[in-house]
Design an enzyme around this catalytic site. Structure first.
Site, PDB file in Angstrom:
ATOM      1  N   ALA A  19      42.795  53.958  37.852  1.00  0.00           N
ATOM      2  CA  ALA A  19      43.768  53.016  37.288  1.00  0.00           C
ATOM      3  C   ALA A  19      43.032  51.678  37.124  1.00  0.00           C
ATOM      4  O   ALA A  19      41.829  51.598  37.416  1.00  0.00           O
ATOM      5  CB  ALA A  19      44.972  52.906  38.203  1.00  0.00           C
ATOM      6  N   ASN A  40      38.762  60.683  38.859  1.00  0.00           N
ATOM      7  CA  ASN A  40      40.211  60.482  38.874  1.00  0.00           C
ATOM      8  C   ASN A  40      40.883  61.844  38.987  1.00  0.00           C
ATOM      9  O   ASN A  40      40.317  62.852  38.581  1.00  0.00           O
ATOM     10  CB  ASN A  40      40.662  59.784  37.588  1.00  0.00           C
ATOM     11  CG  ASN A  40      42.087  59.284  37.714  1.00  0.00           C
ATOM     12  OD1 ASN A  40      42.356  58.366  38.489  1.00  0.00           O
ATOM     13  ND2 ASN A  40      43.016  59.888  36.981  1.00  0.00           N
ATOM     14  N   VAL A  82      43.663  54.220  45.176  1.00  0.00           N
ATOM     15  CA  VAL A  82      44.894  54.873  44.713  1.00  0.00           C
ATOM     16  C   VAL A  82      46.083  54.236  45.422  1.00  0.00           C
ATOM     17  O   VAL A  82      45.907  53.349  46.267  1.00  0.00           O
ATOM     18  CB  VAL A  82      44.868  56.415  44.963  1.00  0.00           C
ATOM     19  CG1 VAL A  82      43.703  57.053  44.246  1.00  0.00           C
ATOM     20  CG2 VAL A  82      44.837  56.755  46.443  1.00  0.00           C
ATOM     21  N   SER A 136      41.351  41.329  47.198  1.00  0.00           N
ATOM     22  CA  SER A 136      42.307  40.457  46.526  1.00  0.00           C
ATOM     23  C   SER A 136      41.716  39.861  45.263  1.00  0.00           C
ATOM     24  O   SER A 136      40.526  39.588  45.194  1.00  0.00           O
ATOM     25  CB  SER A 136      42.760  39.332  47.450  1.00  0.00           C
ATOM     26  OG  SER A 136      43.619  38.471  46.730  1.00  0.00           O
ATOM     27  N   LYS A 190      44.124  41.120  55.129  1.00  0.00           N
ATOM     28  CA  LYS A 190      44.637  41.145  53.745  1.00  0.00           C
ATOM     29  C   LYS A 190      46.159  41.039  53.737  1.00  0.00           C
ATOM     30  O   LYS A 190      46.745  40.375  52.879  1.00  0.00           O
ATOM     31  CB  LYS A 190      44.190  42.432  53.025  1.00  0.00           C
ATOM     32  CG  LYS A 190      44.789  42.616  51.630  1.00  0.00           C
ATOM     33  CD  LYS A 190      44.337  41.544  50.684  1.00  0.00           C
ATOM     34  CE  LYS A 190      44.930  41.422  49.316  1.00  0.00           C
ATOM     35  NZ  LYS A 190      45.876  42.245  48.734  1.00  0.00           N
ATOM     36  N   HIS A 193      46.939  37.504  54.241  1.00  0.00           N
ATOM     37  CA  HIS A 193      46.629  36.836  52.960  1.00  0.00           C
ATOM     38  C   HIS A 193      47.835  36.948  52.025  1.00  0.00           C
ATOM     39  O   HIS A 193      48.260  35.972  51.401  1.00  0.00           O
ATOM     40  CB  HIS A 193      45.391  37.473  52.313  1.00  0.00           C
ATOM     41  CG  HIS A 193      45.227  37.135  50.857  1.00  0.00           C
ATOM     42  ND1 HIS A 193      45.984  37.735  49.870  1.00  0.00           N
ATOM     43  CD2 HIS A 193      44.430  36.256  50.221  1.00  0.00           C
ATOM     44  CE1 HIS A 193      45.659  37.236  48.689  1.00  0.00           C
ATOM     45  NE2 HIS A 193      44.705  36.330  48.878  1.00  0.00           N
ATOM     46  N   ASN A 194      48.395  38.147  51.927  1.00  0.00           N
ATOM     47  CA  ASN A 194      49.529  38.348  51.028  1.00  0.00           C
ATOM     48  C   ASN A 194      50.770  37.590  51.499  1.00  0.00           C
ATOM     49  O   ASN A 194      51.503  37.044  50.686  1.00  0.00           O
ATOM     50  CB  ASN A 194      49.835  39.839  50.883  1.00  0.00           C
ATOM     51  CG  ASN A 194      48.908  40.508  49.881  1.00  0.00           C
ATOM     52  OD1 ASN A 194      47.787  40.053  49.677  1.00  0.00           O
ATOM     53  ND2 ASN A 194      49.351  41.573  49.262  1.00  0.00           N
ATOM     54  N   GLU A 197      50.259  34.262  50.458  1.00  0.00           N
ATOM     55  CA  GLU A 197      50.458  34.240  48.984  1.00  0.00           C
ATOM     56  C   GLU A 197      51.959  34.066  48.670  1.00  0.00           C
ATOM     57  O   GLU A 197      52.332  33.253  47.825  1.00  0.00           O
ATOM     58  CB  GLU A 197      49.923  35.556  48.418  1.00  0.00           C
ATOM     59  CG  GLU A 197      50.168  35.820  46.954  1.00  0.00           C
ATOM     60  CD  GLU A 197      49.673  37.231  46.563  1.00  0.00           C
ATOM     61  OE1 GLU A 197      48.491  37.542  46.833  1.00  0.00           O
ATOM     62  OE2 GLU A 197      50.468  38.011  45.997  1.00  0.00           O
ATOM     63  N   TYR A 198      52.801  34.802  49.393  1.00  0.00           N
ATOM     64  CA  TYR A 198      54.254  34.661  49.197  1.00  0.00           C
ATOM     65  C   TYR A 198      54.668  33.211  49.500  1.00  0.00           C
ATOM     66  O   TYR A 198      55.481  32.627  48.785  1.00  0.00           O
ATOM     67  CB  TYR A 198      55.016  35.585  50.155  1.00  0.00           C
ATOM     68  CG  TYR A 198      55.182  37.028  49.747  1.00  0.00           C
ATOM     69  CD1 TYR A 198      54.143  37.766  49.222  1.00  0.00           C
ATOM     70  CD2 TYR A 198      56.408  37.675  49.916  1.00  0.00           C
ATOM     71  CE1 TYR A 198      54.300  39.105  48.875  1.00  0.00           C
ATOM     72  CE2 TYR A 198      56.582  39.008  49.570  1.00  0.00           C
ATOM     73  CZ  TYR A 198      55.519  39.725  49.060  1.00  0.00           C
ATOM     74  OH  TYR A 198      55.689  41.058  48.737  1.00  0.00           O
TER      75      TYR A 198
END
Ligand code: 6PG
Length: 485
Positions: A19, A40, A82, A136, A190, A193-194, A197-198
């Site tokens: 993806a 894939n 994935v 990220s 991570k 981190h998110n 980010e929020y």
């Protein structure tokens, strides 16, 4: 069309999951001269990547997982990109069945760190290395240089680290990638981190809301303000893109596009995980929690409709004599709330690290977030400096630099919170972060009363201010206290 089997042991590294994030990461590796095996679940995607980007570097496509694994040089390194959850488990198992002791499986998705811990245990029991790496920067970051937060064994980092450091973003020659710590450490960092980010996105949204509701400014005028703010202490990727989002015109109506977007924020779960972990670890990450719950509230469209009908505003008009002074107050309130959220986020990393024996270097985490990731900002350099001055800093806000910055913004911040309370503009992060600030610096908190209540109804005991020990009072018999220890 079937893909021919590539030569054995040819590729430096492999990526399965083609993806956008996976293919961009593979292209980034190839752009840096690595021979990259790609795979894939459905071969059509692999073929598409080859057709579109095959000439950008040395790619070795495979149709089957068997071919993919045999095309990797030993010790093999296979990156999984994935969907988090069951799809990740399934690919890990397929890889592990085909790999040999010493090989390295790397999960670069947004996996929950407890899943990473479980997988690391299972995979290391089979003699393989398992690396949970936070990545990220979105699609562009994956292609042009993300911030990478790898966990796992130091041994696996020896093989993987140089490649990740090469393809990561750089600041003054320093890579935005470093070894974070064992097992789930990379995904934990991570996750935080998110959460941050929020919080960053929510403080920006609150500033926008204040400007449009109190000053009646248009989206594009507010966009101009954010563009100016990007040249101040607030300089960051999220402030920069906010200006761009606000300036965007809707092609069909000619209105500002943001005015045509429904006000119901979505989320994929990493913010909620951060809130859950902060509660579990007892870290008051109030900023991240408010940011997460603000998204939940916005998405509660039925409840909001019911409340809109039933609940009175009871607000007061408050004059704004100087529009520019007000906008500057909003900017400083945003800055204060941002400092609180980062301080809390770093406390959560410290606590997570201590509880899991990860030994995470907090200053290094701020350093690898300076570029590549969504929260990239100049501001992060000050966090690295603070932890360099004192690695055992009990609270980021209490560092001299941040204490000075907070002192500078406090009057404006209080004015904005008071203004919003009177006029009925919801600013959950601005106001709760100010309360956190007042709470954490308070000489006394009302927790003495809470302890009294707990002891009254449940004999939960309390500690005294004047004597050592644990006490329980027989509240129905005034004056009778039992000393329990
Ligand atoms: C990043 C981002 C990314 C995240 C999105 C969406 O660091 O590149 O954090 O990993 O998936 O920002 O998150 P939400 O859908 O929860 O807003």
């Amino acid at each position: 069309m079937s893909i021919p089997t590539p030569p054995a042991g040819i590729a430096d590294i492999g990526v399965t999951g083609m993806a956008v994030m996976g293919s961009n990461l593979a292209r980034n590796l190839a752009h840096h001269g690595y021979k990259v095996a790609i795979h894939n679940r459905t071969a059509a995607k692999t073929e598409h990547v080859m057709a579109e980007h095959g000439s950008e570097g040395q790619f070795f496509p495979s149709e089957s997982m068997e071919d993919f694994v045999q095309s990797l040089a030993k010790p093999r390194v296979a990156i999984i990109m994935v969907k988090a959850g069951a799809p990740t488990d399934s690919v890990i198992n397929q890889l592990a069945d085909l790999m040999e002791p010493g090989d390295i499986i790397v999960d670069c998705g947004n996996s929950r760190y407890t899943d990473t811990q479980r997988r690391e245990k299972e995979i290391s029991a089979r003699g393989l290395h398992f690396v949970g790496a936070g990545v990220s920067g979105g699609e562009v970051g994956a292609l042009e240089g993300p911030s990478i937060m790898p966990g796992g064994t130091p041994e696996s980092y020896k093989r993987l680290g140089p490649m990740f450091e090469t393809i990561s973003a750089h600041v003054n020659g320093e890579p935005c990638c470093t070894y974070v710590g064992p097992d789930g450490a990379g995904h934990f960092v991570k996750m935080v981190h998110n959460g941050i980010e929020y919080a960053d996105m929510q403080v920006i949204a609150e500033a926008y809301d204040l400007m449009r509701k109190s000053l009646g400014m248009s989206a594009s005028q507010i966009g101009d303000v954010f563009a100016r703010w990007n040249a101040t202490e607030l300089n960051s990727y999220l402030i920069e893109i906010t200006a761009e989002v606000l300036h965007q015109q809707d092609a069909t109506t000619g209105h500002a596009l943001v005015d045509m977007i429904q006000d119901a924020a979505a989320q994929k779960g990493t913010g909620a995980w951060t809130v859950q972990e902060s509660a579990a670890f007892g870290v008051p990450a109030t900023g991240i929690a408010e940011a997460t719950f603000a998204r939940c509230l916005s998405g509660d469209t039925k409840e909001r409709a019911a409340a809109r009908q039933a609940l009175p505003a009871n607000t007061q008009m408050v004059a704004i004599p100087d529009m520019n002074a007000f906008i500057e107050d909003v900017r400083l309130a945003l800055y204060g709330s941002k400092m609180v959220a980062y301080s809390q986020g770093f406390e959560l990393i410290r606590k997570g690290s201590r509880e899991n024996n990860w030994n995470v270097d907090l200053g290094a985490m701020a350093r690898i977030w300076r570029a590549g990731c969504i929260i990239r900002a100049q501001f992060l350099g000050h966090i690295t400096d603070a932890y360099t001055r004192n690695p055992d800093l009990p609270l980021l806000l209490a560092d001299g630099y941040f204490a000075g910055e907070i002192a500078r913004v406090i009057p404006a911040w209080r004015r904005i919170v008071a203004y919003a309370a009177q006029t009925g503009i919801p600013i959950p992060m601005f106001s709760s972060s100010l309360s956190y600030y007042d709470g954490v610096r308070a000489q006394y908190l009302p927790a003495n009363l809470i302890q009294g209540q707990r002891d009254f109804f449940g004999a939960h005991t309390y500690h005294r201010t004047d004597r050592e020990g644990t006490f329980h009072t027989l509240w129905a018999e005034p004056g009778r206290t039992e000393v329990l220890q």
